[in-house]
Each structure stands twice: as structure tokens, then as C-alpha cells.
Design a protein around this motif. Structure first.
Motif, PDB file in Angstrom:
ATOM      1  N   HIS A 205       1.123  25.156  97.906  1.00  0.00           N
ATOM      2  CA  HIS A 205       0.382  24.726  99.086  1.00  0.00           C
ATOM      3  C   HIS A 205       1.132  23.655  99.880  1.00  0.00           C
ATOM      4  CE1 HIS A 205      -3.385  26.756  97.847  1.00  0.00           C
ATOM      5  NE2 HIS A 205      -2.975  26.467  96.617  1.00  0.00           N
ATOM      6  N   CYS A 206       2.436  23.460  99.608  1.00  0.00           N
ATOM      7  CA  CYS A 206       3.174  22.423 100.327  1.00  0.00           C
ATOM      8  C   CYS A 206       3.262  22.771 101.817  1.00  0.00           C
ATOM      9  CB  CYS A 206       4.568  22.193  99.728  1.00  0.00           C
ATOM     10  SG  CYS A 206       5.827  23.400 100.182  1.00  0.00           S
ATOM     11  N   THR A 207       3.434  21.755 102.636  1.00  0.00           N
ATOM     12  CA  THR A 207       3.467  21.996 104.076  1.00  0.00           C
ATOM     13  C   THR A 207       4.697  22.802 104.491  1.00  0.00           C
ATOM     14  OG1 THR A 207       4.447  19.808 104.413  1.00  0.00           O
ATOM     15  CG2 THR A 207       2.047  19.993 104.654  1.00  0.00           C
ATOM     16  N   ASP A 208       5.796  22.704 103.759  1.00  0.00           N
ATOM     17  CA  ASP A 208       6.967  23.530 104.085  1.00  0.00           C
ATOM     18  C   ASP A 208       6.665  25.010 103.865  1.00  0.00           C
ATOM     19  OD1 ASP A 208       8.398  21.285 104.784  1.00  0.00           O
ATOM     20  OD2 ASP A 208       9.716  21.320 103.034  1.00  0.00           O
ATOM     21  N   CYS A 209       6.011  25.353 102.759  1.00  0.00           N
ATOM     22  CA  CYS A 209       5.642  26.762 102.525  1.00  0.00           C
ATOM     23  C   CYS A 209       4.641  27.238 103.571  1.00  0.00           C
ATOM     24  CB  CYS A 209       5.076  26.953 101.120  1.00  0.00           C
ATOM     25  SG  CYS A 209       6.350  27.068  99.852  1.00  0.00           S
ATOM     26  N   GLN A 210       3.738  26.348 103.982  1.00  0.00           N
ATOM     27  CA  GLN A 210       2.785  26.715 105.029  1.00  0.00           C
ATOM     28  C   GLN A 210       3.526  27.046 106.325  1.00  0.00           C
ATOM     29  OE1 GLN A 210      -0.387  23.796 105.417  1.00  0.00           O
ATOM     30  NE2 GLN A 210      -0.607  23.672 103.194  1.00  0.00           N
ATOM     31  N   LYS A 211       4.483  26.220 106.669  1.00  0.00           N
ATOM     32  CA  LYS A 211       5.239  26.458 107.908  1.00  0.00           C
ATOM     33  C   LYS A 211       6.135  27.680 107.792  1.00  0.00           C
ATOM     34  CE  LYS A 211       5.065  21.782 109.597  1.00  0.00           C
ATOM     35  NZ  LYS A 211       5.773  20.614 110.078  1.00  0.00           N
ATOM     36  N   GLN A 212       6.793  27.852 106.636  1.00  0.00           N
ATOM     37  CA  GLN A 212       7.690  28.988 106.476  1.00  0.00           C
ATOM     38  C   GLN A 212       6.936  30.307 106.593  1.00  0.00           C
ATOM     39  OE1 GLN A 212       9.169  29.964 102.581  1.00  0.00           O
ATOM     40  NE2 GLN A 212      10.978  30.940 103.424  1.00  0.00           N
ATOM     41  N   GLY A 213       5.776  30.385 105.967  1.00  0.00           N
ATOM     42  CA  GLY A 213       5.017  31.630 105.977  1.00  0.00           C
ATOM     43  C   GLY A 213       4.047  31.765 107.131  1.00  0.00           C
ATOM     44  N   GLY A 214       3.813  30.676 107.860  1.00  0.00           N
ATOM     45  CA  GLY A 214       2.865  30.730 108.953  1.00  0.00           C
ATOM     46  C   GLY A 214       1.437  30.921 108.476  1.00  0.00           C
TER      47      GLY A 214
ATOM     48  N   SER B 154       2.058  29.831  99.864  1.00  0.00           N
ATOM     49  CA  SER B 154       3.055  30.836  99.504  1.00  0.00           C
ATOM     50  C   SER B 154       2.825  31.266  98.060  1.00  0.00           C
ATOM     51  CB  SER B 154       4.461  30.243  99.649  1.00  0.00           C
ATOM     52  OG  SER B 154       5.453  31.198  99.342  1.00  0.00           O
ATOM     53  N   VAL B 155       2.726  32.565  97.838  1.00  0.00           N
ATOM     54  CA  VAL B 155       2.600  33.115  96.490  1.00  0.00           C
ATOM     55  C   VAL B 155       4.002  33.464  96.011  1.00  0.00           C
ATOM     56  CG1 VAL B 155       1.609  34.960  95.081  1.00  0.00           C
ATOM     57  CG2 VAL B 155       0.318  34.044  97.029  1.00  0.00           C
ATOM     58  N   VAL B 156       4.387  32.936  94.847  1.00  0.00           N
ATOM     59  CA  VAL B 156       5.742  33.155  94.349  1.00  0.00           C
ATOM     60  C   VAL B 156       5.726  33.624  92.897  1.00  0.00           C
ATOM     61  CG1 VAL B 156       6.796  31.479  95.913  1.00  0.00           C
ATOM     62  CG2 VAL B 156       6.062  30.743  93.648  1.00  0.00           C
ATOM     63  N   LEU B 157       6.766  34.373  92.555  1.00  0.00           N
ATOM     64  CA  LEU B 157       7.019  34.788  91.178  1.00  0.00           C
ATOM     65  C   LEU B 157       8.403  34.272  90.829  1.00  0.00           C
ATOM     66  CD1 LEU B 157       5.709  37.430  92.842  1.00  0.00           C
ATOM     67  CD2 LEU B 157       5.542  38.233  90.510  1.00  0.00           C
ATOM     68  N   ALA B 158       8.526  33.549  89.738  1.00  0.00           N
ATOM     69  CA  ALA B 158       9.820  32.999  89.320  1.00  0.00           C
ATOM     70  C   ALA B 158      10.520  33.980  88.395  1.00  0.00           C
ATOM     71  CB  ALA B 158       9.625  31.669  88.611  1.00  0.00           C
ATOM     72  N   PHE B 159      11.792  34.234  88.670  1.00  0.00           N
ATOM     73  CA  PHE B 159      12.621  35.122  87.859  1.00  0.00           C
ATOM     74  C   PHE B 159      13.960  34.457  87.591  1.00  0.00           C
ATOM     75  CE2 PHE B 159      10.009  38.038  90.424  1.00  0.00           C
ATOM     76  CZ  PHE B 159       9.463  38.848  89.441  1.00  0.00           C
ATOM     77  N   PRO B 160      14.586  34.766  86.448  1.00  0.00           N
ATOM     78  CA  PRO B 160      15.961  34.303  86.253  1.00  0.00           C
ATOM     79  C   PRO B 160      16.830  34.842  87.390  1.00  0.00           C
ATOM     80  CG  PRO B 160      15.074  35.232  84.223  1.00  0.00           C
ATOM     81  CD  PRO B 160      14.087  35.535  85.311  1.00  0.00           C
ATOM     82  N   ASP B 161      17.667  33.990  87.970  1.00  0.00           N
ATOM     83  CA  ASP B 161      18.454  34.438  89.123  1.00  0.00           C
ATOM     84  C   ASP B 161      19.349  35.619  88.803  1.00  0.00           C
ATOM     85  OD1 ASP B 161      20.343  32.998  87.656  1.00  0.00           O
ATOM     86  OD2 ASP B 161      20.699  31.523  89.227  1.00  0.00           O
ATOM     87  N   SER B 162      19.799  35.732  87.573  1.00  0.00           N
ATOM     88  CA  SER B 162      20.670  36.851  87.194  1.00  0.00           C
ATOM     89  C   SER B 162      19.938  38.194  87.158  1.00  0.00           C
ATOM     90  CB  SER B 162      21.310  36.585  85.834  1.00  0.00           C
ATOM     91  OG  SER B 162      20.300  36.474  84.839  1.00  0.00           O
ATOM     92  N   SER B 163      18.600  38.175  87.178  1.00  0.00           N
ATOM     93  CA  SER B 163      17.825  39.420  87.103  1.00  0.00           C
ATOM     94  C   SER B 163      17.468  39.970  88.479  1.00  0.00           C
ATOM     95  CB  SER B 163      16.546  39.204  86.297  1.00  0.00           C
ATOM     96  OG  SER B 163      15.630  38.385  87.007  1.00  0.00           O
ATOM     97  N   VAL B 164      17.789  39.225  89.544  1.00  0.00           N
ATOM     98  CA  VAL B 164      17.425  39.634  90.898  1.00  0.00           C
ATOM     99  C   VAL B 164      18.667  40.131  91.634  1.00  0.00           C
ATOM    100  CG1 VAL B 164      16.387  38.925  93.084  1.00  0.00           C
ATOM    101  CG2 VAL B 164      15.574  37.921  90.931  1.00  0.00           C
ATOM    102  N   LYS B 165      18.607  41.362  92.093  1.00  0.00           N
ATOM    103  CA  LYS B 165      19.706  41.962  92.863  1.00  0.00           C
ATOM    104  C   LYS B 165      19.207  42.233  94.273  1.00  0.00           C
ATOM    105  CE  LYS B 165      22.218  42.102  89.170  1.00  0.00           C
ATOM    106  NZ  LYS B 165      22.548  40.773  88.746  1.00  0.00           N
ATOM    107  N   VAL B 166      19.872  41.617  95.256  1.00  0.00           N
ATOM    108  CA  VAL B 166      19.471  41.740  96.658  1.00  0.00           C
ATOM    109  C   VAL B 166      20.517  42.550  97.406  1.00  0.00           C
ATOM    110  CG1 VAL B 166      18.968  40.465  98.782  1.00  0.00           C
ATOM    111  CG2 VAL B 166      18.301  39.511  96.562  1.00  0.00           C
ATOM    112  N   THR B 167      20.049  43.477  98.231  1.00  0.00           N
ATOM    113  CA  THR B 167      20.953  44.224  99.112  1.00  0.00           C
ATOM    114  C   THR B 167      20.529  43.975 100.556  1.00  0.00           C
ATOM    115  OG1 THR B 167      19.600  46.238  98.966  1.00  0.00           O
ATOM    116  CG2 THR B 167      21.426  46.025  97.413  1.00  0.00           C
ATOM    117  N   GLY B 168      21.502  43.977 101.444  1.00  0.00           N
ATOM    118  CA  GLY B 168      21.247  43.701 102.856  1.00  0.00           C
ATOM    119  C   GLY B 168      21.604  42.262 103.181  1.00  0.00           C
ATOM    120  N   ALA B 169      21.855  42.032 104.457  1.00  0.00           N
ATOM    121  CA  ALA B 169      22.245  40.704 104.917  1.00  0.00           C
ATOM    122  C   ALA B 169      21.045  39.767 104.917  1.00  0.00           C
ATOM    123  CB  ALA B 169      22.829  40.789 106.326  1.00  0.00           C
ATOM    124  N   THR B 170      21.262  38.550 104.459  1.00  0.00           N
ATOM    125  CA  THR B 170      20.226  37.513 104.486  1.00  0.00           C
ATOM    126  C   THR B 170      20.778  36.271 105.148  1.00  0.00           C
ATOM    127  OG1 THR B 170      20.849  36.644 102.306  1.00  0.00           O
ATOM    128  CG2 THR B 170      19.118  38.337 102.359  1.00  0.00           C
TER     129      THR B 170
END
Length: 135
Positions: free
Chosen positions: A28-37, A41-57
Motif C-alpha cells: 500500500h506504499c504511495t510509490d506502488c499507488q502511483k506506479q499502478g494508478g 500493488s499485488v505482488v508475488l515474490a520469486f527467486p530472480d533465477s526462476s523468472v525468464k523475461v522476453t521482450g524489451a523492458t
């Protein structure tokens, strides 16, 4: 668990996760409020090595309550937030729940930064709450 998949609104960024979430939460932080409008923000935490992203970010860095830089990764085309990397959770990516292809797995167990929660948001009584971040 089968692999978890998701992506942005326009479909140019996709991700696959090969692990179960470490935890699920609502920020409920104000940064998450602003980022999501929106209120949180609902988040799920994962080990970074388990997440594979494709496409430009793109990445936007802001200073979190810990004083460290929070990396907020999003699609540069449609603006959808994809994940965050908070400085106080090394090795974890916080994937945005709204980007999941199958949101039926969402079951947040903790609410953080409740001191900046919108007054009209009701939090279930059976989840943990913290006025700020627990660490």
C-alpha cells in the motif's frame, strides 16, 4: 507447480516463472499507488533465477523507504508494470499479480505499508499487516 506465465497489456513483454512464489502480498506504499494508478500493488515474490523475461523492458529507479533504489521494470510500449526489485530483498523479484495469465493463484498473505493504505480499502482479518515494510 506448473510454470507460471504472464505479460504486459500489449503482449510485447512476456515472462515465465519456474518456481512457486516465496510469498504473495499487497503493498500500500504511495510509490506502488502511483506506479499502478490505483490503491495498492499485488505482488508475488520469486527467486530472480526462476523468472525468464522476453521482450524489451525499461527500468525506473526510485528511492524506497529503506533509502535504497527500488527498480521498477515495465513495458516501454504500453507502460504495464511487470516486476519490482526492492533493495531489502536480495535475490527476489516481485512480479505484479495483474500481469499473470492465470490470476486464480493469487492469495496474498501479507499487507505492507498499511499506514498509507487508502481508507476505503478493507483488509481481511486473517492476513498479516505491517505499518511499513517488515524488514
Amino acid at each position: 507447480m506448473a510454470s507460471i506465465t504472464g505479460g504486459c497489456l500489449c503482449g510485447k513483454v512476456r515472462f515465465t516463472v519456474s518456481a512457486d512464489p516465496t510469498f504473495q502480498g499487497v503493498c500500500h506504499c504511495t510509490d506502488c499507488q502511483k506506479q499502478g494508478g490505483t490503491a495498492f500493488s499485488v505482488v508475488l515474490a520469486f527467486p530472480d533465477s526462476s523468472v525468464k523475461v522476453t521482450g524489451a523492458t525499461r527500468t525506473f529507479r526510485s528511492i524506497g523507504s529503506s533509502g535504497g533504489a527500488v527498480q521498477r521494470v515495465f513495458c516501454p510500449e504500453c507502460g504495464s508494470p511487470i516486476y519490482s526489485v526492492p533493495p531489502n530483498a536480495p535475490g527476489l523479484l516481485f512480479v505484479k499479480g495483474g500481469c499473470l495469465d492465470d490470476t486464480s493463484i493469487l492469495a496474498p498473505m501479507v499487507h505492507i505499508f498499511c499506514d498509507s493504505k487508502q481508507p476505503w480499502v478493507a483488509i481481511p482479518e486473517d492476513v498479516m499487516t505491517f505499518p511499513k515494510s517488515p524488514n
